[in-house]
Design a protein around this motif. Structure first.
Motif: not given
Length: 491
Positions: A318, A381, A430, A454
């Protein structure tokens, strides 16, 4: 300074490894030894440890002084634990093994520390945006406690945590601009207080007093956590490396940087994986930990190709952008700040295999000042594969979003903005359900995963390291590990 003992039980098989081109055999046996755990110590009480992985500890490996700067001559090495990944997760796991047991550890990585998500982050160790009802709460809270204990230990040793870790208590603000945001923030303060985290709600006027540069309008407000801290990832990782390397003269630690992992070696007798094959070396280990961040999924897929093992770690990269402005005098911050929308986008879930990944782009205001006095703004993101290319449109979006909360950011011209900004781009690992994977691969007692944090890798690193080491050693984990198990999530 505390001490403990460890006993390693061995079946009657043998361990083979190559030394100076000659194959040697170490006959497995029951061995016991004691150790002192005060070096670079933690204030955590030491418990009796027992290694639960299959197989046995070989004779202590030959002395290694490899620093990651020159090639290792031998083609085979033997360790108790081999860790794949030299980000903050992998390195803190190594540190935990080295300081809390007498086991030997190797860390292998295709690059060097801080070349991935760890080095691209903002460094905040905050609770203000965390939900006490979430399954990651206890792990995060424990990890923050361990970071604070480490900072205290460094101070007790006569060093400055600011200089060593970039550690400072800044307090943090979670801000909103609407009446609905204010309702949510009041609820968050209540939840944090019930969970024994100091927090208070700030009205617009109270917020302006705490942070004069921020603007949230007449209907806004903030949740304020005065005890939240931040650190510098590069400084913290450098310190952790220094601690780890202090065990190299004993033959207990080695780094194998710039080495691509190419395969796993499986025991024909036990069926367990007993070694990591790299581009230059074969690293034997009684336990193998994969902590390769967003590359963990593809790595495990390649390593298991052609085997009967069915595992899909589901970790996706991500992408995120952060902006850094050196010596930015127009805006001075007293605290770290983050908008309410950050929480929603951080926890949002998206289906795998999206056709239009650009639809998942989100930008939320975050603002901190690092140890050098530089202004750090975020964040974005986006699912964009493994690309780390800078996207100027996203950079401009972050700048404009921050300007909605900090009017002083609208004063510099666009030319000055483009000229003076630097951009950090990283890939957050992620997981679709928002929780990291921490635990052994189902069916394989000595192969462990530690990935999927994450944007919270730095924040959860020490708690994750403690959990992994307790799992490997067969101890009861301090925090319930069941929510992070791979079983049912990666199969």
């Amino acid at each position: 300074m505390s001490s403990a003992s460890i006993a390693v039980n061995s079946p009657s098989s043998s361990n083979h490894f190559i030394k100076d081109g000659v194959t040697s055999v170490n006959v497995n046996r029951l061995c016991s030894f004691s150790f002192e755990s005060g070096l670079f110590g933690s204030k955590i009480p030491t418990k009796k440890l027992s290694l639960s992985v299959n197989g046995t500890r070989p004779t202590r490996p030959e002395r290694i002084s490899y620093s990651g700067l020159e090639p290792v001559k031998a083609s085979s090495r033997s360790f108790d634990v081999v860790i794949v990944g030299a980000g903050v997760i992998g390195l803190t796991i190594a540190r935990q093994f080295l300081t809390r047991s007498d086991l030997s550890v190797a860390v292998v990585d295709k690059a060097v520390p801080c070349s991935g998500a760890t080095g691209a982050g903002q460094g905040y160790i905050w609770m203000v945006h965390k939900n006490p009802a979430s399954e990651t709460w206890e792990l995060t809270k424990r990890s923050h406690q361990l970071w604070k204990m480490l900072a205290e230990t460094i101070r007790d040793q006569g060093m400055d945590p600011l200089q060593v870790l970039g550690w400072k208590k800044t307090g943090s603000l979670l801000v909103g601009r609407t009446p609905e945001d204010s309702v949510m923030l009041r609820k968050r303060v209540s939840q944090l207080s019930e969970a024994c985290v100091r927090a208070e709600y700030l009205s617009t006027d109270e917020l302006h007093y705490k942070e004069p540069a921020i603007y949230v309008g007449t209907d806004g407000g903030a949740a304020f956590a005065p005890d939240d801290c931040q650190l510098d990832a590069h400084q913290a990782v450098s310190y952790i490396e220094k601690v780890n390397r202090s065990f190299a003269p004993e033959g207990r630690y080695a780094e194998f940087y710039h080495e691509q992992v190419t395969g796993l070696v499986r025991s024909t007798s036990s069926g367990e994986f007993e070694a990591v094959q790299t581009s230059n070396n074969t690293l034997y280990g009684k336990a193998i930990v994969v902590a390769a961040g967003c590359w963990s999924r593809s790595l495990m897929h390649d390593l298991f190709k052609g085997s009967h093992i069915q595992l899909d770690a589901l970790v996706m990269p991500r992408k995120g952008h952060l902006l850094v402005f050196e010596n930015f005098n127009p805006l001075q911050l007293n605290h770290g700040s983050m908008e309410v929308g950050y929480v929603d986008y951080q926890n949002a879930t998206f289906p795998l295999g999206l056709d239009d990944q650009s639809q998942t782009l989100s930008v939320s205001m975050t603002a901190t000042t690092d140890t050098m006095g530089n202004l750090v703004l975020g964040s974005s993101r986006q699912f964009a594969g493994f690309s780390t290319e800078v996207d100027d449109s996203i950079v401009l979006h972050i700048w404009k979003r921050a300007g909605e909360f900090f009017p002083k950011l609208k004063e510099p011209s666009l030319t000055d903005f483009i000229k003076n900004r630097k951009v950090r781009v990283g890939l957050r690992p992620y997981m679709p359900d928002g929780k990291p994977v921490i635990g052994n691969v189902p069916g394989l007692l000595n192969l462990f995963l530690a990935t999927g944090h994450e944007g919270g890798g730095l924040s959860m690193a020490l708690g994750t390291a403690e959990m992994v080491v307790d799992m490997v050693l067969g101890n009861t984990t301090y925090v319930d590990s069941s929510p992070f198990a791979a079983q049912g999530r990666c199969c």
